[in-house]
Design a protein around this motif. Sequence first.
Motif, PDB file in Angstrom:
ATOM      1  N   THR A 160     -52.819   1.074 -61.923  1.00 24.11           N
ATOM      2  CA  THR A 160     -53.040   0.640 -60.546  1.00 24.11           C
ATOM      3  C   THR A 160     -52.230   1.528 -59.623  1.00 24.11           C
ATOM      4  OG1 THR A 160     -51.187  -0.903 -60.540  1.00 24.11           O
ATOM      5  CG2 THR A 160     -53.322  -1.773 -61.285  1.00 24.11           C
ATOM      6  N   LEU A 161     -52.666   1.579 -58.381  1.00 23.76           N
ATOM      7  CA  LEU A 161     -51.931   2.343 -57.380  1.00 23.76           C
ATOM      8  C   LEU A 161     -50.505   1.805 -57.258  1.00 23.76           C
ATOM      9  CD1 LEU A 161     -51.968   4.584 -55.278  1.00 23.76           C
ATOM     10  CD2 LEU A 161     -52.916   2.951 -53.648  1.00 23.76           C
ATOM     11  N   GLU A 162     -50.369   0.491 -57.361  1.00 24.74           N
ATOM     12  CA  GLU A 162     -49.032  -0.114 -57.274  1.00 24.74           C
ATOM     13  C   GLU A 162     -48.137   0.345 -58.424  1.00 24.74           C
ATOM     14  OE1 GLU A 162     -46.898  -4.442 -56.597  1.00 24.74           O
ATOM     15  OE2 GLU A 162     -49.051  -4.383 -56.970  1.00 24.74           O
ATOM     16  N   ARG A 200     -53.461   9.115 -50.678  1.00 27.41           N
ATOM     17  CA  ARG A 200     -53.563   8.601 -52.045  1.00 27.41           C
ATOM     18  C   ARG A 200     -53.695   9.755 -53.041  1.00 27.41           C
ATOM     19  NH1 ARG A 200     -56.615   3.471 -54.236  1.00 27.41           N
ATOM     20  NH2 ARG A 200     -56.364   3.829 -56.446  1.00 27.41           N
ATOM     21  N   ARG A 232     -54.154   2.745 -49.501  1.00 29.97           N
ATOM     22  CA  ARG A 232     -55.488   2.228 -49.831  1.00 29.97           C
ATOM     23  C   ARG A 232     -56.525   2.600 -48.786  1.00 29.97           C
ATOM     24  NH1 ARG A 232     -52.782  -2.999 -52.108  1.00 29.97           N
ATOM     25  NH2 ARG A 232     -52.822  -2.509 -54.324  1.00 29.97           N
ATOM     26  N   LYS A 233     -56.085   2.852 -47.550  1.00 31.79           N
ATOM     27  CA  LYS A 233     -57.068   3.207 -46.514  1.00 31.79           C
ATOM     28  C   LYS A 233     -56.984   4.683 -46.104  1.00 31.79           C
ATOM     29  CE  LYS A 233     -54.192   1.508 -42.744  1.00 31.79           C
ATOM     30  NZ  LYS A 233     -53.927   0.489 -41.786  1.00 31.79           N
ATOM     31  N   LEU A 238     -48.615   0.697 -49.980  1.00 33.57           N
ATOM     32  CA  LEU A 238     -49.913   0.419 -50.598  1.00 33.57           C
ATOM     33  C   LEU A 238     -50.986   0.210 -49.544  1.00 33.57           C
ATOM     34  CD1 LEU A 238     -48.950  -1.971 -53.524  1.00 33.57           C
ATOM     35  CD2 LEU A 238     -49.862   0.342 -53.712  1.00 33.57           C
ATOM     36  N   LYS A 239     -50.647  -0.519 -48.496  1.00 33.69           N
ATOM     37  CA  LYS A 239     -51.608  -0.773 -47.420  1.00 33.69           C
ATOM     38  C   LYS A 239     -52.097   0.544 -46.819  1.00 33.69           C
ATOM     39  CE  LYS A 239     -52.086  -3.539 -43.238  1.00 33.69           C
ATOM     40  NZ  LYS A 239     -51.423  -4.408 -42.277  1.00 33.69           N
TER      41      LYS A 239
END
Length: 73
Positions: free
Chosen positions: A13-15, A59, A53-54, A49-50
């Motif tokens: 996961t990205l996290e 990323r 993700r956009k 993360l916020k």
Amino acid sequence: MEGQLNNPLHGKTLEAILNELVEYFGWEQLGFQININSFNHEPSIKSSLKFLRKTPWARKKVEDLYLKMLNNK
């Protein structure tokens, strides 16, 4: 699907990636490597993360740095 076996990002996961990068580099060095506000000003996993993700280009930089880190371990 077979091509994913050698992909170190597969199943991550990205996290999880971000947590490993912060553990390895620390926020200050991470912000130096990838100059984005969520790493340099009051950094937190949640705000980063916020943003990531956009923001596809950011990323991508995080994923590339993660792969580089894995190669250097």
